[in-house]
Scaffold this motif. Sequence first.
Motif, PDB file in Angstrom:
ATOM      1  N   LEU A   1       0.865  -1.173   0.000  1.00  0.00           N
ATOM      2  CA  LEU A   1       0.000   0.000   0.000  1.00  0.00           C
ATOM      3  C   LEU A   1       0.906   1.229   0.000  1.00  0.00           C
ATOM      4  CD1 LEU A   1      -2.563  -1.142   2.728  1.00  0.00           C
ATOM      5  CD2 LEU A   1      -2.628  -1.528   0.277  1.00  0.00           C
ATOM      6  N   ALA A   2       1.052   1.835  -1.186  1.00  0.00           N
ATOM      7  CA  ALA A   2       2.041   2.898  -1.342  1.00  0.00           C
ATOM      8  C   ALA A   2       1.678   4.126  -0.520  1.00  0.00           C
ATOM      9  CB  ALA A   2       2.165   3.264  -2.816  1.00  0.00           C
ATOM     10  N   ALA A   3       0.381   4.421  -0.368  1.00  0.00           N
ATOM     11  CA  ALA A   3      -0.031   5.650   0.302  1.00  0.00           C
ATOM     12  C   ALA A   3       0.397   5.641   1.764  1.00  0.00           C
ATOM     13  CB  ALA A   3      -1.536   5.833   0.189  1.00  0.00           C
ATOM     14  N   THR A   4       0.256   4.485   2.416  1.00  0.00           N
ATOM     15  CA  THR A   4       0.597   4.413   3.826  1.00  0.00           C
ATOM     16  C   THR A   4       1.904   3.684   4.053  1.00  0.00           C
ATOM     17  OG1 THR A   4      -0.876   2.502   3.870  1.00  0.00           O
ATOM     18  CG2 THR A   4      -1.749   4.563   4.713  1.00  0.00           C
ATOM     19  N   GLN A   5       2.545   3.241   2.973  1.00  0.00           N
ATOM     20  CA  GLN A   5       3.804   2.498   3.031  1.00  0.00           C
ATOM     21  C   GLN A   5       3.696   1.312   3.986  1.00  0.00           C
ATOM     22  OE1 GLN A   5       6.260   6.179   3.447  1.00  0.00           O
ATOM     23  NE2 GLN A   5       7.271   5.298   1.663  1.00  0.00           N
ATOM     24  N   GLU A   6       2.700   0.466   3.675  1.00  0.00           N
ATOM     25  CA  GLU A   6       2.478  -0.740   4.455  1.00  0.00           C
ATOM     26  C   GLU A   6       2.475  -1.947   3.531  1.00  0.00           C
ATOM     27  OE1 GLU A   6      -0.449   1.101   7.907  1.00  0.00           O
ATOM     28  OE2 GLU A   6      -1.277   0.370   6.046  1.00  0.00           O
ATOM     29  N   LEU A   7       2.927  -3.069   4.072  1.00  0.00           N
ATOM     30  CA  LEU A   7       2.804  -4.339   3.362  1.00  0.00           C
ATOM     31  C   LEU A   7       1.625  -5.074   3.955  1.00  0.00           C
ATOM     32  CD1 LEU A   7       6.524  -5.445   3.252  1.00  0.00           C
ATOM     33  CD2 LEU A   7       5.052  -5.208   1.243  1.00  0.00           C
ATOM     34  N   ARG A   8       0.816  -5.687   3.089  1.00  0.00           N
ATOM     35  CA  ARG A   8      -0.371  -6.350   3.604  1.00  0.00           C
ATOM     36  C   ARG A   8      -0.451  -7.758   3.025  1.00  0.00           C
ATOM     37  NH1 ARG A   8      -5.280  -4.181   6.016  1.00  0.00           N
ATOM     38  NH2 ARG A   8      -7.090  -5.414   5.527  1.00  0.00           N
ATOM     39  N   CYS A   9      -0.930  -8.673   3.853  1.00  0.00           N
ATOM     40  CA  CYS A   9      -1.015 -10.066   3.420  1.00  0.00           C
ATOM     41  C   CYS A   9      -2.399 -10.312   2.806  1.00  0.00           C
ATOM     42  CB  CYS A   9      -0.810 -10.974   4.629  1.00  0.00           C
ATOM     43  SG  CYS A   9      -0.963 -12.710   4.231  1.00  0.00           S
ATOM     44  N   PRO A  10      -2.443 -10.867   1.600  1.00  0.00           N
ATOM     45  CA  PRO A  10      -3.755 -11.091   0.980  1.00  0.00           C
ATOM     46  C   PRO A  10      -4.550 -12.216   1.650  1.00  0.00           C
ATOM     47  CG  PRO A  10      -2.039 -12.009  -0.398  1.00  0.00           C
ATOM     48  CD  PRO A  10      -1.342 -11.309   0.738  1.00  0.00           C
TER      49      PRO A  10
END
Lengths: 277, 255, 462
Positions: free
Chosen positions: A213-222
């Motif tokens: 998530l580029a806006a919040t600079q987070e990695l997320r697990c699908p």
Amino acid sequence: MSERAVAVAFVVSILAALGLTAVYAAGGDPQVEGALLLLALGGLGVGLLGWAGGLLAHLGEHTEPRRRHPAADGDGDVAVATFEAGVAEVGRRRLLARLLAGAVAALGLAAVFPIRSLGSAPGSQLARTSWRRGVRLVTADGTPVQLGALELNTFTTVFPEDDVGSADAQAVLIRVDPTSLQLPPDRLAAAPQGHVAYSKLCTHAGCPLGLYLAATQELRCPCHQSTFDVLRGARPVYGPAPKPLPQLPLEVGPDGTLRAAGDFTEPVGPSWWDLPR
Amino acid sequence: MSAPRRPREARLLARLVRGGLLLALLGQLAWSFRPSSSQALTADESLGRELYLASCSTCHGIDGAGTELGPSLRGAGPAAVHFVLSTGRMPLANPGDQPVRQAPAFSEREIAALVAYVRRLAPGGPEIPTIDPATGDLARGAQLYLDSCAACHGAGASGDSIGGGRIAPALDRATPLEIAEAVRIGPGTMPAFGERGLSPADLDAILAYLLWLRENGSRGGLQLGRVGAVAEGLVAIVVGLGLIVLVIRLTGARA
Amino acid sequence: MIVERVVRGLDERLDGGSFLRRNLTKVFPDHWSFMLGEIALYAFALLVLTGIFLTFFFQASPEPVVYDGPYAPMRGRTVSAAYDSVLRLSFEVRAGLVMRQTHHWAALLFMAAVVAHLLRVFFTGAFRKPRELTWVLGVLLLFAGIGAGFTGYSLPDDLLSGTGLRIIYSGVLSIPVVGAWAAFLFFGGEFPAHALLSRLYVLHVLLIPLVIAGLIGAHLALVWRQTHTQFPGPGRTEDTVTGIPVWPRFALKALGLMFVTWGVAAGLGGLVQINPVWLYGPFVPYSAPSPAQPDFYAGWLEGLLRLWPNWEFHLFGRTIGTLFLPAVVVPGVITFVLALWPWIEERVSGDHAAHHFAQRPREAPVRSGIGAAGVAFFTVLMLAGSNDVLAAFLSVEVDTLNGVLTAAVVVLPIACGLVTYRICRDLRDGGGHPIARPGRARVRRTAAGAFEVEHEPGGPAR
């Protein structure tokens, strides 16, 4: 259902079945086959159900006695007595009985061992990956990653050059503004010019973290939506993951490519028993 | 997928404030631009400027440097301007709204004019990509799509929730150009994929695959929105089991 | 006549005549809800038939091959032989795709029918003495079915199923003390091990089907021997069974139901796409697709994983894996409670008598309340397992939805349980129907000009 309705159902079934052979002979088509199978099998079924439910309704219901389940007729007691008499007879030869038990137990033990052949010993495999100091980072198609090749606030999946596609060594490389990284000094040094790499395996159930998530600079697990803050050492900020993602220390080689400065800071993936705390 | 609605009063108030603000700005504008208003603007750019002042400047500022309500447009680039306008994501009814796809507010000519004007006002940023999906390599496109896009947009391009209140939209309505622009600029929370990581040929390949998917990939029949097991389970229980029980009950089994 | 000769032959050798004489006239109570279990049986038969067809084409091999078939987006790509064979089955084998999809739909129908049957038996108290063992066999069938479904779903070696396997591996790994060994022995080494596909294949086409067939056989034998329960009615007693004889009515009905089940499965198989592995692409360990859900019968497990808090415990300086509680302990406890339910209820209610009448849910308000709570619990978990799809569908934030579902998984079962308990209790005590007919009044004007009112009181719906 009336006799006529049952007849219609059977005729539909016959026609559909004939149609099915024609469709098959003509090369087949999944949708036509499905529709015709529905009619052929369904017609047959509806006809039979209608026959039994409607045309045979005059047969009515019958009543018959249930089989009793009497426990009081003494059969059980006799059986128990017979069994116990046998046990007593065998048990009189105490040594033999014990040896028999011992033989069965020993054989059972011997029979357990083939299970060991099913897989390798876990050993230390789970705790380390194929990253070593000096190994170049390459993308899934084997291209080495040059310092600065990655655009700001984008990410790519990287592997050790000699283990492309690896399930446990896979890492995400993200380039962020170096001044925005909030890491302890030693780990900051392992992120040259804002190139920070973390294990791609979620610490919850081990799914590859595919969402950045580029806006919040987070990695997320699908899989289960665990979310990790890239700028703060990939610590979990949402979802069921309990631990931060291990960081892959990086350095820049003389040829300008990114290289590993060692293995991940911690074992990758979900936690397990042997993981020291 | 509409943005969550606000109470009517709040919207009305926002509209009033916006209207007042706009009037004040326009007044000031008229004043400040008295002597030499158009420094050799082309006809296109002049139209763009007119539209910009009316619809964009409240949030992005008269000079495109941004305000409290909206970000600066410097470095945004023509691709981004064209993308948000042609997909109707901009202009927003309220500055706080989530931009979502809707019917564009401007005609193609007006959009082109706005792109031209913003290019002059705030130079830089990715240009509108040149694409040719017809030359794209389908197989490479499928692989790239599955590796880089499917985690958010779904293996069947059906779109999905990705958290933080965001939805990665389905890709069945956007034009190839819009998709290409989105790839290059990274709208919303999507990361931008520059030409260094994803060559123009790669982009054409992805577009070719997405266009192919719209017409194909459904050999098995109805696709249930391509959302997978959730819809399949629902169909099995409601349609499958439901149909069988219905037949049992209709064919004269006693209730 | 041939029938006569066969029966006489059997009679002379095995005394088969008396067996046939007794069982052809054996009666089975007739109620639509008694057929749910039958649907599962016929779905299983169809699974075996279509499954045998599939084995002739499927290759359980992870060896890399270059796909060169007609599905254009995969052409030239290196995939496993397993994935390649599934694509060939789907695109090149005539009627192959219909068979494959019918197989998958039949699996979903099997599980849906098993669950519906379980609910019917639970809410009517049909598991009570002397039928506890039949219940346990049924619960085992439910879990064998989940195992069959899961191993089958993993065989095509596509990206979606690979993700599922990865989660199972992590679940096994989380077991204290023996987790790593158990995972390495079952999967043949560190994930993704080379040996896994052929192991799953043997489990799916041999071991689990044998177990299911054995369980079904024992389950049916018990039903046959103990006779079926029935609802009370005029002329019905605990000591007798009233219904339709096996020959010809019950047999025709059963056969008809079998063909309808097959027709629906095959119709879905041709008309509605299921598990399009060509869209998911071949398995690679470094990608995961989205939305990523298991088939519906494992949806509650997925929901548990998504809602469970991010707890991690330590014991003796070691780590208890995050997944241990939601993926191992909670499902294990649920399994045990479900399997032992007949004895739990017997102990709590103190009712040790044998029963042959099925109950209406209102006759056992506590059990019905607990059942409703269970249904609510599993429903919320299934919704949680689909939270991303649900959120996109409803246009709400998935994180908000998760908060709602986390509260709902605790509150809703309690609320549903209490409400159901109250409704059942009131119905039982009042003896009424939930839908009452309102009272009416007729107003008539007499010739003299006065009004007469005639009341007709309300009552139960007719």
